[in-house]
Scaffold this motif. Structure first.
Motif, PDB file in Angstrom:
ATOM      1  N   LEU A  35     -54.483  -3.229  -0.825  1.00  0.00           N
ATOM      2  CA  LEU A  35     -55.271  -2.004  -0.800  1.00  0.00           C
ATOM      3  C   LEU A  35     -55.743  -1.667   0.605  1.00  0.00           C
ATOM      4  CD1 LEU A  35     -56.861   0.138  -2.600  1.00  0.00           C
ATOM      5  CD2 LEU A  35     -58.773  -1.470  -2.450  1.00  0.00           C
ATOM      6  N   ALA A  36     -55.521  -0.419   1.008  1.00  0.00           N
ATOM      7  CA  ALA A  36     -56.032   0.110   2.274  1.00  0.00           C
ATOM      8  C   ALA A  36     -55.557  -0.678   3.487  1.00  0.00           C
ATOM      9  CB  ALA A  36     -57.561   0.175   2.253  1.00  0.00           C
ATOM     10  N   ALA A  37     -54.440  -1.377   3.357  1.00  0.00           N
ATOM     11  CA  ALA A  37     -53.883  -2.127   4.473  1.00  0.00           C
ATOM     12  C   ALA A  37     -52.589  -1.455   4.941  1.00  0.00           C
ATOM     13  CB  ALA A  37     -53.643  -3.582   4.072  1.00  0.00           C
ATOM     14  N   SER A  38     -51.812  -2.165   5.748  1.00  0.00           N
ATOM     15  CA  SER A  38     -50.594  -1.604   6.327  1.00  0.00           C
ATOM     16  C   SER A  38     -49.741  -2.754   6.858  1.00  0.00           C
ATOM     17  CB  SER A  38     -50.940  -0.646   7.479  1.00  0.00           C
ATOM     18  OG  SER A  38     -51.563  -1.365   8.539  1.00  0.00           O
ATOM     19  N   ILE A  39     -48.589  -2.425   7.413  1.00  0.00           N
ATOM     20  CA  ILE A  39     -47.720  -3.445   8.002  1.00  0.00           C
ATOM     21  C   ILE A  39     -48.481  -4.285   9.032  1.00  0.00           C
ATOM     22  CG2 ILE A  39     -45.663  -3.838   9.408  1.00  0.00           C
ATOM     23  CD1 ILE A  39     -44.488  -1.257   8.292  1.00  0.00           C
ATOM     24  N   THR A  82     -62.536  -8.473  14.958  1.00  0.00           N
ATOM     25  CA  THR A  82     -62.594  -7.880  16.290  1.00  0.00           C
ATOM     26  C   THR A  82     -62.851  -6.379  16.241  1.00  0.00           C
ATOM     27  OG1 THR A  82     -60.212  -7.470  16.308  1.00  0.00           O
ATOM     28  CG2 THR A  82     -60.958  -9.621  17.118  1.00  0.00           C
ATOM     29  N   ARG A  83     -63.312  -5.857  17.363  1.00  0.00           N
ATOM     30  CA  ARG A  83     -63.492  -4.410  17.477  1.00  0.00           C
ATOM     31  C   ARG A  83     -62.160  -3.697  17.260  1.00  0.00           C
ATOM     32  NH1 ARG A  83     -67.189  -1.033  19.907  1.00  0.00           N
ATOM     33  NH2 ARG A  83     -68.363  -2.838  20.677  1.00  0.00           N
ATOM     34  N   ALA A  84     -61.075  -4.287  17.779  1.00  0.00           N
ATOM     35  CA  ALA A  84     -59.752  -3.662  17.611  1.00  0.00           C
ATOM     36  C   ALA A  84     -59.363  -3.584  16.144  1.00  0.00           C
ATOM     37  CB  ALA A  84     -58.703  -4.448  18.397  1.00  0.00           C
ATOM     38  N   LEU A  85     -59.683  -4.621  15.361  1.00  0.00           N
ATOM     39  CA  LEU A  85     -59.361  -4.593  13.937  1.00  0.00           C
ATOM     40  C   LEU A  85     -60.163  -3.522  13.216  1.00  0.00           C
ATOM     41  CD1 LEU A  85     -57.937  -5.744  11.463  1.00  0.00           C
ATOM     42  CD2 LEU A  85     -59.743  -7.489  11.306  1.00  0.00           C
ATOM     43  N   VAL A  86     -61.452  -3.436  13.526  1.00  0.00           N
ATOM     44  CA  VAL A  86     -62.278  -2.395  12.898  1.00  0.00           C
ATOM     45  C   VAL A  86     -61.777  -1.008  13.302  1.00  0.00           C
ATOM     46  CG1 VAL A  86     -64.597  -1.419  12.737  1.00  0.00           C
ATOM     47  CG2 VAL A  86     -64.279  -3.912  12.733  1.00  0.00           C
ATOM     48  N   ASP A  87     -61.432  -0.833  14.587  1.00  0.00           N
ATOM     49  CA  ASP A  87     -60.893   0.456  15.043  1.00  0.00           C
ATOM     50  C   ASP A  87     -59.640   0.833  14.250  1.00  0.00           C
ATOM     51  OD1 ASP A  87     -62.849   0.729  16.961  1.00  0.00           O
ATOM     52  OD2 ASP A  87     -61.590   0.046  18.636  1.00  0.00           O
ATOM     53  N   PHE A 138     -68.080  -2.992   7.554  1.00  0.00           N
ATOM     54  CA  PHE A 138     -68.570  -3.862   6.475  1.00  0.00           C
ATOM     55  C   PHE A 138     -67.412  -4.359   5.624  1.00  0.00           C
ATOM     56  CE2 PHE A 138     -70.257  -4.549   2.161  1.00  0.00           C
ATOM     57  CZ  PHE A 138     -71.177  -5.543   2.447  1.00  0.00           C
ATOM     58  N   GLY A 139     -66.436  -3.495   5.353  1.00  0.00           N
ATOM     59  CA  GLY A 139     -65.260  -3.905   4.601  1.00  0.00           C
ATOM     60  C   GLY A 139     -64.515  -5.028   5.290  1.00  0.00           C
ATOM     61  N   VAL A 140     -64.380  -4.940   6.607  1.00  0.00           N
ATOM     62  CA  VAL A 140     -63.738  -6.011   7.373  1.00  0.00           C
ATOM     63  C   VAL A 140     -64.574  -7.286   7.271  1.00  0.00           C
ATOM     64  CG1 VAL A 140     -63.149  -6.786   9.707  1.00  0.00           C
ATOM     65  CG2 VAL A 140     -62.535  -4.469   8.967  1.00  0.00           C
ATOM     66  N   PRO A 154     -64.833   7.743   4.494  1.00  0.00           N
ATOM     67  CA  PRO A 154     -64.632   6.905   5.678  1.00  0.00           C
ATOM     68  C   PRO A 154     -65.740   7.062   6.714  1.00  0.00           C
ATOM     69  CG  PRO A 154     -62.594   8.031   5.092  1.00  0.00           C
ATOM     70  CD  PRO A 154     -63.680   8.628   4.243  1.00  0.00           C
ATOM     71  N   GLN A 155     -66.353   5.962   7.061  1.00  0.00           N
ATOM     72  CA  GLN A 155     -67.327   5.896   8.142  1.00  0.00           C
ATOM     73  C   GLN A 155     -67.108   4.565   8.858  1.00  0.00           C
ATOM     74  OE1 GLN A 155     -71.446   6.847   7.076  1.00  0.00           O
ATOM     75  NE2 GLN A 155     -70.717   7.590   5.101  1.00  0.00           N
ATOM     76  N   ARG A 156     -67.317   4.572  10.139  1.00  0.00           N
ATOM     77  CA  ARG A 156     -67.065   3.334  10.890  1.00  0.00           C
ATOM     78  C   ARG A 156     -67.916   2.174  10.377  1.00  0.00           C
ATOM     79  NH1 ARG A 156     -64.620   1.258  15.239  1.00  0.00           N
ATOM     80  NH2 ARG A 156     -65.639  -0.564  16.176  1.00  0.00           N
ATOM     81  N   ALA A 157     -69.170   2.421  10.086  1.00  0.00           N
ATOM     82  CA  ALA A 157     -70.047   1.347   9.615  1.00  0.00           C
ATOM     83  C   ALA A 157     -69.559   0.782   8.287  1.00  0.00           C
ATOM     84  CB  ALA A 157     -71.476   1.855   9.484  1.00  0.00           C
TER      85      ALA A 157
END
Length: 310
Positions: free
Chosen positions: A51-55, A188-193, A175-177, A168-171
């Motif tokens: 869910l909500a992921a990708s390659i 990491t910030r890159a993963l959240v981005d 939290f999901g991450v 969708p909101q960054r916060a």
């Protein structure tokens, strides 16, 4: 915010392309090709995210797997850089036929299937109907084996308000991450981005909400009796299977492995300590060790079957 990942950008050094599935729907695919010295007739390793992921969720294990096997990964329709049609994102009416269409379009007659979360449950559902496509299966932290789902994933299922509350909101994405990835250093910030960018693509939120509403309500998990029948049927087919679970999974608790033992007693079960919902992120080396061991055993079994049939 524009996506940080362009549809044609390489992942872990491997090129991606687009492929047509069915009903006019296309998606992104990554195919590493057969490595030098490997048997080109061997079944490829097929990676199916959740869910909500990708390659991109496989990037840390791709180089290791691709050194020994042809590896094929794709974006499930509705997520990543796939098309995101205005449909009901239900397992049996949408994801199962789309996965089957992907295998056909990619020319994969039989594969070693590796699924994560929703993708792991999808393998059980699809495999119970199409066992001829399975050389083996690895299911990492699959859904469907218990009633507990983290409350964060129940919010979107609230009628009316759920879609608004889960916009969708960054916060919210951060939290999901946090609840999915156990190790702080891996959040990491890159993963959240990346997660935040993908969640804002047109149609992504709609697919996210509808997929969850096909799985659960605010109070219960839907059609657990149906999934039990599918899992027991999958077990009866004797497909070599491992089920891997992160001991600190906050999405689907590791206690649900007890139900796996009931439904699929022949599946080999592996628990990874200090790992959350995504072993491919929290512990890619340990996860790869399990995968390579499983693939080696499955290939030996296939070789034995081929030799007996001669």
């Amino acid at each position: 915010m524009p996506s940080l990942i362009e549809p044609t950008q390489p992942i872990a050094g491997f090129e991606t392309n687009r492929i047509a599935l069915r009903d006019g729907i296309t998606t992104r695919v990554l195919d590493t090709g057969t490595p030098q010295g490997a048997d080109p007739s061997a079944p490829p390793v097929v990676l199916v995210h959740g869910l909500a992921a990708s390659i991109e969720i496989w990037r840390d294990i791709l180089p290791t797997l691709a050194a020994s096997y042809r590896v094929v990964a794709f974006d499930l329709p509705g997520f990543g850089h796939s098309d995101k049609p205005d449909v009901d994102y239900r397992a049996l009416s949408f994801f199962v036929p789309m996965f089957h269409a992907f295998l056909d379009a990619a020319g994969i007659d039989k594969g070693h299937m590796v699924g994560s979360s929703l993708g792991a449950s999808l393998l059980i559902r699809h495999g119970s109907r199409h066992p001829e496509r399975y050389a083996s299966a690895v299911c990492a932290n699959p859904g469907g084996f218990g009633t507990h789902i983290h409350p964060f994933l129940r919010v979107p299922t609230i009628p009316g308000l759920g879609a608004v509350m889960s916009r969708p909101q960054r916060a919210t994405n951060a939290f999901g991450v946090r609840i999915a990835v156990h190790k702080k250093a891996k959040r990491t910030r890159a993963l959240v981005d990346e997660v935040d960018a993908f969640s804002r693509l047109p149609g992504a939120h709609r697919a996210f909400v509808r997929t969850l509403r096909g799985i659960a309500t605010p109070l219960k998990v839907k059609e657990m009796d149906v999934f039990e029948r599918e899992a027991r049927q999958f077990e009866a087919l004797e497909i070599p299977t491992r089920v891997v679970w992160g001991e600190q999974d906050r999405i689907f608790p590791v206690a649900q492995l007890e139900t796996v033992q009931d439904y699929m007693p022949s599946a080999r079960r592996e628990v990874l300590p200090e790992v959350g919902h995504y072993p491919q992120i929290d512990a890619p080396d340990a996860f790869c060790t399990i995968l390579l061991d499983h693939l080696h055993e499955a290939e030996q079994r296939l070789s034995h079957v081929r030799n007996k049939s001669r």
